[in-house]
Design a protein around this motif. Structure first.
Motif, PDB file in Angstrom:
ATOM      1  N   THR A  29     -23.936   5.193  27.481  1.00 55.70           N
ATOM      2  CA  THR A  29     -23.323   4.718  28.902  1.00 55.70           C
ATOM      3  C   THR A  29     -24.508   3.517  29.821  1.00 55.70           C
ATOM      4  O   THR A  29     -22.681   2.794  29.996  1.00 55.70           O
ATOM      5  N   ALA A  30     -24.588   3.446  29.756  1.00 58.64           N
ATOM      6  CA  ALA A  30     -25.568   2.243  30.466  1.00 58.64           C
ATOM      7  C   ALA A  30     -25.452   0.812  29.991  1.00 58.64           C
ATOM      8  O   ALA A  30     -24.961   0.880  28.917  1.00 58.64           O
ATOM      9  N   PRO A  31     -24.966   0.214  31.408  1.00 62.70           N
ATOM     10  CA  PRO A  31     -25.082  -1.741  30.585  1.00 62.70           C
ATOM     11  C   PRO A  31     -26.172  -1.680  29.164  1.00 62.70           C
ATOM     12  O   PRO A  31     -27.476  -1.151  29.661  1.00 62.70           O
ATOM     13  N   LYS A  32     -25.821  -2.468  28.409  1.00 64.56           N
ATOM     14  CA  LYS A  32     -27.160  -3.139  27.685  1.00 64.56           C
ATOM     15  C   LYS A  32     -28.379  -3.909  28.366  1.00 64.56           C
ATOM     16  O   LYS A  32     -29.411  -4.090  27.516  1.00 64.56           O
ATOM     17  N   THR A  33     -28.019  -4.552  29.243  1.00 65.68           N
ATOM     18  CA  THR A  33     -29.189  -5.097  29.973  1.00 65.68           C
ATOM     19  C   THR A  33     -29.715  -4.012  30.808  1.00 65.68           C
ATOM     20  O   THR A  33     -30.686  -4.250  31.601  1.00 65.68           O
ATOM     21  N   THR A  34     -29.599  -2.068  31.539  1.00 64.66           N
ATOM     22  CA  THR A  34     -29.909  -1.734  31.505  1.00 64.66           C
ATOM     23  C   THR A  34     -31.309  -1.577  30.799  1.00 64.66           C
ATOM     24  O   THR A  34     -30.713  -0.506  30.250  1.00 64.66           O
ATOM     25  N   GLN A  35     -32.298  -1.388  31.158  1.00 68.07           N
ATOM     26  CA  GLN A  35     -33.890  -1.016  30.693  1.00 68.07           C
ATOM     27  C   GLN A  35     -34.156  -0.223  31.104  1.00 68.07           C
ATOM     28  O   GLN A  35     -35.658   1.076  30.755  1.00 68.07           O
ATOM     29  N   GLU A  36     -33.533   1.170  31.928  1.00 64.44           N
ATOM     30  CA  GLU A  36     -34.323   2.404  32.905  1.00 64.44           C
ATOM     31  C   GLU A  36     -33.508   3.404  31.979  1.00 64.44           C
ATOM     32  O   GLU A  36     -31.525   2.535  33.477  1.00 64.44           O
ATOM     33  N   ARG A  37     -33.555   4.471  32.519  1.00 61.36           N
ATOM     34  CA  ARG A  37     -32.406   5.408  32.461  1.00 61.36           C
ATOM     35  C   ARG A  37     -32.420   6.418  33.893  1.00 61.36           C
ATOM     36  O   ARG A  37     -33.290   5.400  34.619  1.00 61.36           O
ATOM     37  N   PRO A  38     -31.462   7.013  34.275  1.00 61.35           N
ATOM     38  CA  PRO A  38     -31.064   7.251  35.262  1.00 61.35           C
ATOM     39  C   PRO A  38     -32.530   7.456  36.721  1.00 61.35           C
ATOM     40  O   PRO A  38     -33.622   8.471  35.557  1.00 61.35           O
ATOM     41  N   GLY A  39     -32.096   7.993  37.788  1.00 63.49           N
ATOM     42  CA  GLY A  39     -33.952   7.246  38.589  1.00 63.49           C
ATOM     43  C   GLY A  39     -34.000   9.135  38.900  1.00 63.49           C
ATOM     44  O   GLY A  39     -34.950   8.990  39.484  1.00 63.49           O
ATOM     45  N   PHE A  40     -33.300   9.759  38.529  1.00 64.17           N
ATOM     46  CA  PHE A  40     -34.074  10.788  39.030  1.00 64.17           C
ATOM     47  C   PHE A  40     -34.889  11.871  37.824  1.00 64.17           C
ATOM     48  O   PHE A  40     -34.987  12.855  37.700  1.00 64.17           O
ATOM     49  N   TYR A  72     -37.798  11.045  35.356  1.00 66.32           N
ATOM     50  CA  TYR A  72     -39.431  10.615  35.747  1.00 66.32           C
ATOM     51  C   TYR A  72     -40.248  10.517  34.021  1.00 66.32           C
ATOM     52  O   TYR A  72     -41.333  10.384  33.905  1.00 66.32           O
ATOM     53  N   ASN A  73     -40.223  11.089  32.593  1.00 62.22           N
ATOM     54  CA  ASN A  73     -40.295  11.005  31.299  1.00 62.22           C
ATOM     55  C   ASN A  73     -39.462   9.690  30.658  1.00 62.22           C
ATOM     56  O   ASN A  73     -37.976  10.127  30.735  1.00 62.22           O
ATOM     57  N   HIS A  74     -39.654   9.707  30.239  1.00 61.82           N
ATOM     58  CA  HIS A  74     -38.782   9.207  28.652  1.00 61.82           C
ATOM     59  C   HIS A  74     -37.633   8.233  29.755  1.00 61.82           C
ATOM     60  O   HIS A  74     -36.385   8.340  28.834  1.00 61.82           O
ATOM     61  N   ARG A  75     -38.178   7.200  30.170  1.00 61.52           N
ATOM     62  CA  ARG A  75     -37.137   7.214  31.623  1.00 61.52           C
ATOM     63  C   ARG A  75     -36.784   5.446  30.629  1.00 61.52           C
ATOM     64  O   ARG A  75     -35.687   5.075  31.346  1.00 61.52           O
ATOM     65  N   ARG A  76     -37.478   4.883  29.759  1.00 58.50           N
ATOM     66  CA  ARG A  76     -37.234   3.397  29.617  1.00 58.50           C
ATOM     67  C   ARG A  76     -35.921   3.495  28.715  1.00 58.50           C
ATOM     68  O   ARG A  76     -36.116   3.996  27.126  1.00 58.50           O
ATOM     69  N   ASN A  77     -35.426   2.728  28.065  1.00 60.50           N
ATOM     70  CA  ASN A  77     -33.956   2.385  28.043  1.00 60.50           C
ATOM     71  C   ASN A  77     -34.260   1.360  26.331  1.00 60.50           C
ATOM     72  O   ASN A  77     -34.160  -0.088  27.008  1.00 60.50           O
ATOM     73  N   ARG A  78     -33.880   1.794  24.936  1.00 62.36           N
ATOM     74  CA  ARG A  78     -34.064   0.702  24.413  1.00 62.36           C
ATOM     75  C   ARG A  78     -34.412   0.253  23.947  1.00 62.36           C
ATOM     76  O   ARG A  78     -34.605  -0.889  24.028  1.00 62.36           O
ATOM     77  N   GLU A  79     -35.684   0.980  23.637  1.00 64.12           N
ATOM     78  CA  GLU A  79     -37.730   0.283  23.574  1.00 64.12           C
ATOM     79  C   GLU A  79     -37.335   1.244  23.120  1.00 64.12           C
ATOM     80  O   GLU A  79     -37.931   2.337  23.833  1.00 64.12           O
ATOM     81  N   VAL A  80     -39.371   0.873  22.344  1.00 64.43           N
ATOM     82  CA  VAL A  80     -39.997   1.739  21.581  1.00 64.43           C
ATOM     83  C   VAL A  80     -41.025   1.475  23.338  1.00 64.43           C
ATOM     84  O   VAL A  80     -41.245   0.074  23.157  1.00 64.43           O
ATOM     85  N   ASN A  81     -41.311   3.131  23.559  1.00 59.84           N
ATOM     86  CA  ASN A  81     -42.907   2.653  24.251  1.00 59.84           C
ATOM     87  C   ASN A  81     -43.137   4.472  24.496  1.00 59.84           C
ATOM     88  O   ASN A  81     -43.619   5.055  23.379  1.00 59.84           O
ATOM     89  N   ILE A  82     -44.704   4.408  24.999  1.00 57.99           N
ATOM     90  CA  ILE A  82     -45.471   5.439  25.114  1.00 57.99           C
ATOM     91  C   ILE A  82     -44.817   6.380  26.748  1.00 57.99           C
ATOM     92  O   ILE A  82     -45.041   6.162  27.743  1.00 57.99           O
ATOM     93  N   ASN A  83     -45.065   7.375  26.325  1.00 55.36           N
ATOM     94  CA  ASN A  83     -44.666   8.383  27.144  1.00 55.36           C
ATOM     95  C   ASN A  83     -45.616   8.875  28.239  1.00 55.36           C
ATOM     96  O   ASN A  83     -45.061   8.996  29.430  1.00 55.36           O
ATOM     97  N   LEU A  84     -46.791   8.893  27.081  1.00 57.62           N
ATOM     98  CA  LEU A  84     -47.537   9.648  28.117  1.00 57.62           C
ATOM     99  C   LEU A  84     -48.768  10.079  26.293  1.00 57.62           C
ATOM    100  O   LEU A  84     -48.745  10.088  25.900  1.00 57.62           O
ATOM    101  N   ALA A  85     -50.124   8.965  27.107  1.00 61.81           N
ATOM    102  CA  ALA A  85     -51.187   9.122  25.900  1.00 61.81           C
ATOM    103  C   ALA A  85     -51.905   9.142  27.794  1.00 61.81           C
ATOM    104  O   ALA A  85     -52.514   9.328  28.309  1.00 61.81           O
TER     105      ALA A  85
END
Length: 388
Positions: free
Chosen positions: A63-74, A76-89
């Protein structure tokens, strides 16, 4: 946000059950001294032990625009959008003996980045740091103090211990960690756990500026058999400065049904109330009358498709019309239904691959979209988690 620093010291903990045998989400399966597990006269794994956990993920918000790198503000986990990242280590050290226990875990990842944003820099990389002493030689009665995982709710920050890849709305918007002191008692038959705690606040290590009083929290858990867990947790305190006189009373209820069977279900319900703020009229002021109430029911079901795999589904609703926890600035506030469907596959006993599709439908258009705002949001998340 300040950039997280990497830690270099290897520390440790005891690693226990794998994901496919996990019964409750408040239990960290990389630890030996979870508060809901009855202790014995002599600790079965006495001494210092080591383990760790890493969860990598990729989330795609359709749903988010292609340039939006974060999921909705509510979230707090798995929040980064369209990128491989680390949720918790994290790596974690645990010491256990018959009368003493302690835990220290250091963390990095998006969970720490977003959940600890309000904390002082020095403690933002602390996942857990606590010390405990057994108060009775013959009873399972413990006093623990420090920073520890929250006993409120059936989900934790450790995704592999939860029935779904992403967290429920009620979990994302209630405490993941707490700071203070707690007393925990487990009955000899292992069926009851009773906990009482004095806390610095609602998911706060550093007490909120302007708030003087401690907060209180309780837990009563009943396990009549291995097929049923019933839980009630509460919070009494505030997450506002004293000047507003806004006390908070919050309750979390859940039932976990047949957790180790082929088919299992979790029923959860959160309800909280903040007293309305002080009303000021000239030089006069009085406590606001009435309360702002928010609530959230959730149903999660999963089915064991093989010795290594599960499918799971979730239906949830979150109503915060006054914006106490989730502020939208819209007419109806935050009134959102969520649906998810997931698949889990244990590649190895300590390596779990997960895939989940999720849809949110809101009363008002609150989600960023290519053409402005949308009342719905669709995403796909996948993760790979290992424990060692």
């Amino acid at each position: 946000m300040k950039k997280k620093t990497l830690f270099s010291t290897t520390i440790a903990v005891a690693m226990a059950a794998t994901y496919l045998d996990a019964a409750a989400q408040t239990t960290d399966t990389t630890a030996t001294s979870a508060p809901t597990q009855a202790a014995t006269q002599t600790a079965p794994n006495a001494g210092l032990t080591v383990s760790g956990y890493v969860e990598a993920y990729y989330a795609h918000d359709f749903t988010a625009p292609k340039t939006t790198q974060e999921r909705p503000g509510f979230l707090y986990n798995h929040r980064r959008n369209r990128e491989v990242n680390i949720n918790l280590a994290f790596v974690k050290a645990a010491y256990t003996s018959d009368r003493v226990r302690g835990n220290l875990a250091l963390q990095v990842g998006n969970y720490a980045q977003y959940n600890y944003a309000a904390e002082q820099t020095l403690v933002q990389n602390i996942f857990e740091a606590n010390a405990g002493v057994k108060l009775s030689k013959n009873r399972d009665l413990w006093l623990d103090a420090g920073i520890f995982s929250s006993h409120i709710g059936f989900e934790s920050a450790i995704s592999k211990d939860c029935w779904t890849l992403t967290r429920s709305l009620l979990a994302e918007n209630s405490p993941y960690y707490l700071s203070g002191a707690k007393v925990t008692y487990n009955t000899p038959n292992g069926k009851w756990t009773v906990l009482g705690s004095v806390l610095n606040g609602w998911q706060r290590i550093k007490k909120l500026d302007g708030y003087s009083g401690p907060s209180l929290s309780t837990q009563v858990q009943y396990r009549p058999s291995s097929k049923l867990t019933l839980n009630w947790s509460s919070f009494l305190g505030s997450d506002r400065p004293d000047s507003l006189k806004q006390s908070r009373f919050f309750n979390n209820f859940y039932a976990i049904i047949n957790p180790t069977g082929r088919f299992g279900m979790i029923l959860g319900f959160d309800i909280g109330a903040d007293r309305k703020p002080v009303v000021r009229t000239g030089s006069d002021q009085r406590v606001g009358t009435g309360s702002y109430v928010w609530y959230s029911p959730v149903v999660i079901a999963r089915y064991k498709t093989s010795d290594r795999s599960y499918i799971n589904g979730r239906v949830e609703y979150y109503n915060d019309s006054n914006g106490v926890i989730i502020s939208t600035g819209t007419l109806n506030g935050f009134k959102t239904v969520g649906y998810s469907l997931g698949y889990d596959y244990a590649i190895l006993p300590n390596a779990l691959f997960r895939l989940e599709g999720k849809v949110y439908d809101s009363k008002d258009p609150i989600f960023s979209a290519a053409n402005g705002l949308s009342a719905s949001n669709t995403s796909l998340t996948t993760s790979l988690a290992i424990s060692f």
